[in-house]
Design a protein around this motif. Structure first.
Motif, short mmCIF file in Angstrom:
data_model
loop_
_atom_site.label_atom_id
_atom_site.label_comp_id
_atom_site.label_asym_id
_atom_site.label_seq_id
_atom_site.Cartn_x
_atom_site.Cartn_y
_atom_site.Cartn_z
N ASP A 186 0.96 -1.72 0.09
CA ASP A 186 -0.02 0.60 0.72
C ASP A 186 0.86 1.44 -0.13
O ASP A 186 2.22 1.25 0.51
N VAL A 187 0.27 2.72 -0.42
CA VAL A 187 0.76 3.92 -0.14
C VAL A 187 1.33 3.94 0.98
O VAL A 187 0.68 3.39 1.92
N GLY A 188 2.91 4.09 1.32
CA GLY A 188 3.26 4.05 2.87
C GLY A 188 4.02 3.49 3.21
O GLY A 188 4.50 2.78 4.28
N GLY A 189 3.31 2.08 2.54
CA GLY A 189 4.46 0.43 3.34
C GLY A 189 5.25 0.23 2.70
O GLY A 189 5.81 0.22 2.04
N TYR A 190 5.75 -1.09 4.15
CA TYR A 190 6.85 -1.21 3.62
C TYR A 190 7.07 -2.84 4.42
O TYR A 190 6.83 -3.34 5.01
N SER A 191 8.64 -3.74 3.66
CA SER A 191 8.64 -4.41 4.35
C SER A 191 9.96 -3.97 5.14
O SER A 191 10.63 -2.93 5.40
N PRO A 192 10.32 -4.79 6.65
CA PRO A 192 11.40 -5.01 7.32
C PRO A 192 12.53 -4.32 6.96
O PRO A 192 13.02 -5.43 5.59
N LEU A 193 13.23 -3.71 6.96
CA LEU A 193 15.11 -3.63 6.82
C LEU A 193 15.43 -5.28 7.67
O LEU A 193 15.36 -5.23 9.01
#
Lengths: 113, 113
Positions: free
Chosen positions: B44-51
């Motif tokens: 989604d917009v603004g979403g991410y996977s973990p580093l």
């Protein structure tokens, strides 16, 4: 980590029974990817890969265009977003039946289980 | 041979440190693909996977949207058609920095060499 656009990788004629097919080897063992390779194929209007089989499987994702995948006994229409899993030793052929380039990713294993 | 559209495979929350990420497991060992798996992620917009990092590599192809891939020391902007190879044990994170969904394929090995 390597990040690049697929257009930065030179295409080469796929050869061996193909018509109007180029391949870009995107991720390979030369960059330490020892398990499997990512290739991007582009098929001209009317072009095709040979109807053939081999001991390794294919994992395919259709990116652009329209076509059909031909199997031993039937064929199926392809559009962008389609996924194809072709098990080892199963006959297959991809054909561009549309009016623009057919582009797809096709991944293959380096080591076979 | 199996042929289907990616939308025919149900998405599930990716979980574990992700924000706004769903995953569809497209090609898996359950359909006899014993060497590597194809998954499609939507962020989604603004979403991410973990580093994070792990012992297996990633082979990634950006399908739609814009984002960035974050590494140990730098980040790089992503657009459709970009390819990412992330070797095993290298830290990485993908973020949606655009205004629409970020969609990418991410393939992983079942057997490691």
């Amino acid at each position: 980590m390597k990040v690049f656009h697929y257009l930065d990788v030179e295409g080469q004629l796929a050869g061996e029974g193909t018509e109007g097919v180029t391949v870009r080897w995107l991720i390979t063992k030369e960059m330490s990817a020892k398990n499997f390779a990512m290739r991007l194929f582009e098929v001209d209007v009317g072009g095709y890969s040979p109807l053939h089989s081999h001991p390794w499987e294919h994992e395919v994702f259709i990116l652009e265009g329209e076509g059909e995948v031909v199997g031993e006994e039937s064929s199926k229409r392809l559009i962008a977003g389609d996924v194809i899993y072709i098990p080892s030793n199963e006959k297959h052929q991809l054909r561009n039946t549309g009016k623009s380039k057919l582009k797809f990713l096709c991944l293959i294993p380096y080591i076979k289980k």
